[in-house]
Motif scaffolding. Structure first.
Motif, PDB file in Angstrom:
ATOM      1  N   ALA A  63      12.463  -1.252  -5.182  1.00  0.00           N
ATOM      2  CA  ALA A  63      11.044  -1.137  -4.843  1.00  0.00           C
ATOM      3  C   ALA A  63      10.403   0.038  -5.569  1.00  0.00           C
ATOM      4  N   VAL A  64      11.117   1.144  -5.619  1.00  0.00           N
ATOM      5  CA  VAL A  64      10.600   2.346  -6.304  1.00  0.00           C
ATOM      6  C   VAL A  64      10.396   2.057  -7.793  1.00  0.00           C
ATOM      7  N   LEU A  65      11.398   1.488  -8.431  1.00  0.00           N
ATOM      8  CA  LEU A  65      11.306   1.189  -9.863  1.00  0.00           C
ATOM      9  C   LEU A  65      10.170   0.215 -10.161  1.00  0.00           C
ATOM     10  N   GLY A  66      10.127  -0.913  -9.451  1.00  0.00           N
ATOM     11  CA  GLY A  66       9.125  -1.932  -9.712  1.00  0.00           C
ATOM     12  C   GLY A  66       7.709  -1.439  -9.455  1.00  0.00           C
ATOM     13  N   THR A  67       7.515  -0.727  -8.338  1.00  0.00           N
ATOM     14  CA  THR A  67       6.178  -0.257  -7.981  1.00  0.00           C
ATOM     15  C   THR A  67       5.707   0.830  -8.938  1.00  0.00           C
ATOM     16  N   THR A 310       6.156  -8.877  -7.023  1.00  0.00           N
ATOM     17  CA  THR A 310       4.927  -8.300  -6.483  1.00  0.00           C
ATOM     18  C   THR A 310       4.694  -8.823  -5.070  1.00  0.00           C
ATOM     19  N   TYR A 311       4.287  -7.939  -4.173  1.00  0.00           N
ATOM     20  CA  TYR A 311       4.186  -8.276  -2.754  1.00  0.00           C
ATOM     21  C   TYR A 311       2.766  -8.596  -2.326  1.00  0.00           C
ATOM     22  N   VAL A 312       2.628  -9.686  -1.549  1.00  0.00           N
ATOM     23  CA  VAL A 312       1.311 -10.044  -1.023  1.00  0.00           C
ATOM     24  C   VAL A 312       0.802  -8.969  -0.064  1.00  0.00           C
ATOM     25  N   GLU A 313       1.701  -8.210   0.539  1.00  0.00           N
ATOM     26  CA  GLU A 313       1.281  -7.126   1.440  1.00  0.00           C
ATOM     27  C   GLU A 313       0.504  -6.038   0.716  1.00  0.00           C
ATOM     28  N   SER A 314       0.533  -6.068  -0.622  1.00  0.00           N
ATOM     29  CA  SER A 314      -0.289  -5.132  -1.391  1.00  0.00           C
ATOM     30  C   SER A 314      -1.759  -5.291  -1.029  1.00  0.00           C
ATOM     31  N   ALA A 315      -2.124  -6.472  -0.550  1.00  0.00           N
ATOM     32  CA  ALA A 315      -3.513  -6.726  -0.146  1.00  0.00           C
ATOM     33  C   ALA A 315      -3.951  -5.795   0.974  1.00  0.00           C
ATOM     34  N   SER A 316      -3.008  -5.310   1.789  1.00  0.00           N
ATOM     35  CA  SER A 316      -3.372  -4.386   2.870  1.00  0.00           C
ATOM     36  C   SER A 316      -3.860  -3.061   2.301  1.00  0.00           C
ATOM     37  N   GLY A 317      -3.210  -2.581   1.236  1.00  0.00           N
ATOM     38  CA  GLY A 317      -3.661  -1.356   0.569  1.00  0.00           C
ATOM     39  C   GLY A 317      -4.991  -1.559  -0.129  1.00  0.00           C
ATOM     40  N   VAL A 318      -5.150  -2.726  -0.744  1.00  0.00           N
ATOM     41  CA  VAL A 318      -6.422  -3.051  -1.397  1.00  0.00           C
ATOM     42  C   VAL A 318      -7.541  -3.086  -0.357  1.00  0.00           C
ATOM     43  N   ALA A 319      -7.248  -3.624   0.827  1.00  0.00           N
ATOM     44  CA  ALA A 319      -8.240  -3.686   1.902  1.00  0.00           C
ATOM     45  C   ALA A 319      -8.654  -2.299   2.367  1.00  0.00           C
ATOM     46  N   GLU A 320      -7.776  -1.315   2.193  1.00  0.00           N
ATOM     47  CA  GLU A 320      -8.095   0.061   2.560  1.00  0.00           C
ATOM     48  C   GLU A 320      -8.794   0.806   1.415  1.00  0.00           C
ATOM     49  N   GLY A 321      -9.066   0.112   0.321  1.00  0.00           N
ATOM     50  CA  GLY A 321      -9.799   0.736  -0.777  1.00  0.00           C
ATOM     51  C   GLY A 321      -8.958   1.124  -1.968  1.00  0.00           C
ATOM     52  N   GLY A 322      -7.645   0.854  -1.933  1.00  0.00           N
ATOM     53  CA  GLY A 322      -6.780   1.182  -3.063  1.00  0.00           C
ATOM     54  C   GLY A 322      -7.170   0.387  -4.298  1.00  0.00           C
ATOM     55  N   ARG A 323      -7.384   1.071  -5.407  1.00  0.00           N
ATOM     56  CA  ARG A 323      -7.835   0.384  -6.615  1.00  0.00           C
ATOM     57  C   ARG A 323      -7.075   0.798  -7.874  1.00  0.00           C
ATOM     58  N   THR A 324      -6.160   1.769  -7.760  1.00  0.00           N
ATOM     59  CA  THR A 324      -5.450   2.236  -8.948  1.00  0.00           C
ATOM     60  C   THR A 324      -3.945   2.354  -8.685  1.00  0.00           C
ATOM     61  N   GLY A 325      -3.226   2.716  -9.732  1.00  0.00           N
ATOM     62  CA  GLY A 325      -1.786   2.887  -9.621  1.00  0.00           C
ATOM     63  C   GLY A 325      -1.373   4.027  -8.714  1.00  0.00           C
ATOM     64  N   LEU A 326      -2.314   4.915  -8.374  1.00  0.00           N
ATOM     65  CA  LEU A 326      -1.974   6.012  -7.464  1.00  0.00           C
ATOM     66  C   LEU A 326      -1.543   5.468  -6.111  1.00  0.00           C
ATOM     67  N   THR A 327      -2.132   4.346  -5.692  1.00  0.00           N
ATOM     68  CA  THR A 327      -1.695   3.680  -4.458  1.00  0.00           C
ATOM     69  C   THR A 327      -0.211   3.337  -4.546  1.00  0.00           C
ATOM     70  N   GLY A 328       0.209   2.793  -5.682  1.00  0.00           N
ATOM     71  CA  GLY A 328       1.615   2.446  -5.876  1.00  0.00           C
ATOM     72  C   GLY A 328       2.516   3.660  -5.938  1.00  0.00           C
ATOM     73  N   VAL A 329       2.043   4.746  -6.546  1.00  0.00           N
ATOM     74  CA  VAL A 329       2.844   5.971  -6.620  1.00  0.00           C
ATOM     75  C   VAL A 329       3.120   6.499  -5.212  1.00  0.00           C
ATOM     76  N   VAL A 330       2.085   6.475  -4.372  1.00  0.00           N
ATOM     77  CA  VAL A 330       2.254   6.924  -2.981  1.00  0.00           C
ATOM     78  C   VAL A 330       3.245   6.018  -2.252  1.00  0.00           C
TER      79      VAL A 330
END
Length: 437
Positions: A63-67, A310-330
């Protein structure tokens, strides 16, 4: 240069109309909604004879590598981990069903990843993703919304198996169902009032409420050092020679097919939710996103886990306003931290994350309004795509039915010239896909 300046230059926060706080909250939310995979994936793969503790570490490292690859290569807020469905196919169909050793199955996934890297660089995968008609892209996005909401309803026990009707209503006012209903109301109120981090606060509130009715387990410590000796039992244990056997070609093609269209569907669905698709309905930087996904798959096989996607749950971060790779780094940082906080992460019940999935599914349903409701050759394929995903528990099946019905309806209503030649080809491929399955 300040840390803020470095992050701005690296992730283009202002250009993407976001900020560090928003990205951090989005990253935490994404992690919380998909952290279940840390425990579910080892449980499934252990049924195939793989050591649980070794796969636990491999799952996190994959997960760390892919994200991180997705974040740094594409600057998209998509998180990756060992895919649900793909891990079940690995364990129950390939290893237990076909008698393939788990080492050989890992070898197959490794070669699948290498093929995907080549196809992403060429870039064949980008062409496939971008040739999908807009009606099907909308159908995919909406279908994924229903799919993840259905997963949330299952995880909470609100929807359960019923031998007479396939599905039925579970215990809504007790146990996990009550925790989910509580979380759904709290999260819904917070989201309606536009509270930042509504999904995350809802997960935490649900976890706390779970202590009242015994759904959330008691603390059994907070920190536990990972046993990297356990990881050595699966790390680099893939059997490449066995994977190259001619008898494995069918298995390899199955992994390739399912992974390619699961990934394509997720990227399109979440990208439409985030507003990434351009005026032609194409995804900019699609090749980079698909390359990151392929790197995750290849690295995951080396680490000792099933296909990373790639995970569909990423949509939860997008719903919170995530728009860049910084979301993935976190999210990546939290996955890595989970190595040391296994007892703490493990107390969050699936019922507590279920409301986030249901609400994200609700938000993704809004994409359906962009369909041309006066053109039935657009509506029916989109509907087939939407309904098949939750009903067959497969993103790929939904895409397949959409690709089969879309060109046929267009062709026999005099609109065949509107369809890209590759859509016709993929429609034929999907017909054969169903024939062999």
């Amino acid at each position: 240069m300040t840390n803020n300046g470095i992050l701005e230059n690296l992730f283009k926060l202002k250009e993407n109309k976001t900020d560090i706080k928003t990205e951090v909250i989005a990253g935490i939310t994404t992690f919380m909604t998909m952290a279940y995979i840390i425990f579910v994936n080892p449980a499934i793969l252990s049924d195939a004879g793989m050591p649980f503790d070794g796969v636990f570490i491999a799952t996190i490292m994959g997960a760390v590598l892919g994200t991180m690859a997705m974040a740094l290569l594409s600057n998209y807020p998509f998180a990756l981990a060992s895919g649900m469905g793909l891990n079940a196919f690995f364990a129950y169909s390939v290893v237990l069903g076909m008698g393939v050793t788990w080492q050989a199955a890992l070898g197959i996934i490794f070669f699948e990843g290498i093929i995907f890297i080549i196809l992403s660089v060429i870039p064949v995968r980008k062409m496939i993703v971008n040739c999908i008609p807009m009606a099907l892209k909308t159908g995919i996005s909406t279908g994924i919304g229903l799919f993840i909401a259905f997963i949330g309803l299952q995880n909470s026990g609100i929807v359960v198996q019923n031998d007479a009707t396939l599905v039925g209503l579970g215990q809504v006012l007790s146990g996990p169902g009550l925790v989910a209903i509580f979380g759904l109301i709290i999260t819904g109120i917070l989201h309606a009032r536009q509270v930042k981090g509504a999904l995350l606060w809802g997960i935490l509130a649900s976890t706390a409420f779970g202590w009242i009715n015994g759904v959330t387990p008691a603390f059994n410590g907070i920190v536990a050092l990972p046993q990297f000796s356990d990881w050595s039992q699966v790390l680099f244990q893939l059997d490449l020679k066995a994977a190259l056997d001619l008898g494995m070609i069918g298995v390899l093609l199955s992994f390739l097919f399912v992974d390619m269209f699961d990934t394509a569907g997720t990227l399109i669905g979440v990208s439409q939710q985030a507003g990434y698709l351009d005026e032609n309905g194409d995804l900019p930087k699609a090749s980079k996103a698909l390359l990151a996904d392929a790197i995750g798959t290849t690295g995951g096989a080396l680490f000792g886990t099933s296909t990373v996607t790639t995970y569909v749950e990423s949509a939860s971060g997008v719903a919170e306003g995530g728009r860049t790779g910084l979301t993935g780094v976190v999210a990546s940082a939290l996955f890595f931290a989970a190595l040391f906080f296994k007892p703490l992460i493990g107390i969050v019940p699936s019922a507590a994350t279920a409301p986030a999935l249901i609400i994200v599914g609700t938000m993704m349903m809004t994409n359906i309004t962009s369909l041309d409701w006066d053109d039935f050759t657009e509506i029916l394929p989109a509907f087939m795509t939407i309904i098949a995903m939750p009903m067959t528990y497969s993103i790929s099946n939904g895409i397949a039915l959409g690709f089969i019905t879309y060109p046929l309806l267009k062709l026999f209503t005099g609109k065949g010239k509107e369809v890209h030649w590759l859509v016709y080809l993929l429609g034929i491929v999907f017909v054969f896909y169903f024939l062999v399955h």
